[in-house]
Design an enzyme around this catalytic site. Sequence first.
Site, short mmCIF file in Angstrom:
data_model
loop_
_atom_site.label_atom_id
_atom_site.label_comp_id
_atom_site.label_asym_id
_atom_site.label_seq_id
_atom_site.Cartn_x
_atom_site.Cartn_y
_atom_site.Cartn_z
N HIS A 159 75.91 -11.77 36.92
CA HIS A 159 76.01 -12.98 37.74
C HIS A 159 76.36 -12.67 39.19
O HIS A 159 76.81 -13.56 39.92
CB HIS A 159 77.04 -13.93 37.13
N SER A 196 83.06 -16.44 25.98
CA SER A 196 82.78 -17.47 24.97
C SER A 196 81.37 -17.34 24.40
O SER A 196 81.03 -18.03 23.44
CB SER A 196 82.96 -18.86 25.58
N CYS A 250 67.26 -16.69 59.08
CA CYS A 250 66.41 -17.87 58.82
C CYS A 250 66.99 -19.16 59.36
O CYS A 250 66.31 -20.20 59.37
CB CYS A 250 66.11 -18.01 57.33
N CYS A 301 66.86 -16.71 52.25
CA CYS A 301 65.91 -15.65 52.63
C CYS A 301 66.30 -14.28 52.11
O CYS A 301 65.51 -13.33 52.20
CB CYS A 301 65.74 -15.61 54.15
#
Length: 314
Positions: free
Chosen positions: A158, A248, A208, A169
């Site tokens: 993650h 979990s 960007c 970008c």
Amino acid sequence: AALSAPVEGMAPSARLVSRDLAGVAKFMASDACKRVVVLTGAGVSCAAGIPDFRSPGGMYDTLRPELITATPQERALMAADPVNVVVKDMFMKNQFPYHEVRRPFILGTQAKKWKATLFHRFLEVLDSKGKLLRLFTQNIDGLDFQTGIAPDKICACHGSVGQAACENCGAPIDFDEYCSLVRTNIKDIYGQDASAPKQSTNIRCKKCGGNTLKPTTVLFGASLPASFFEALENDLPRADLVLVAGTSLVVSPANLVAARAPSTVVRVVADRNRVGEDLGLDFENNPNDVYLSGDADDVVAALAAETGWLGDLA
């Protein structure tokens, strides 16, 4: 130890002398256990003082949407489900919920406020003995990278709060520079930092121009890095043992590490709660599935004692 004889109608055959902590420790320390894959969740970092989302003091418990810079509609979404703070659609429209909620965590990570736990050190011992094949971590705290484990063995499913880039970008930004912007642009909804601004202003990407700079954590609704799926495909078929701790197992696709392990693999769940049975783990009938009840640190301390590795943890 000799493997138990196959029983008529039972598949797979048992690889453990007993389905308990002693049996897991004996297998883990043996030559039969050469490659260990580990999946960790927030529970392994609680001992470092980082509350997980669902625990008392975690985001679900403490979120106060009325303090967050957001529209009434956005606040209603967060009140209904705090996970909306880390949903991609929300962030791309309004960066403030993410930044205001995560401000102490981002700046605390920069200051190395939290330290690796006993569980992290146990994985370091496993690695030093040549047994750690891959560490999949769902945690974004970066504590795994404080160990001596080679970074290329760690798959941060993650992402990490210790690195920053543009969500739009992909352009990276130096983490210290990013933290300086968080410190000066984002208000403190927790009332802990007197130097914080009274109102939040957008942090813009220089490349960007989007208001989309953030840590490289994977938002809900975004894809996991390709490296996760590559490691899953390459490493699981080679594993002798899959150790699941402090999670979990409700978040997909990270939970595939437990669910997709071959039936010949020893699967061990170390957690306060008996989890994984809805994914196919069978602690009653599969001789290679074991549930070890307790906090991650307590379980690995007991494993270290049983394996004779306590001295390695010192």
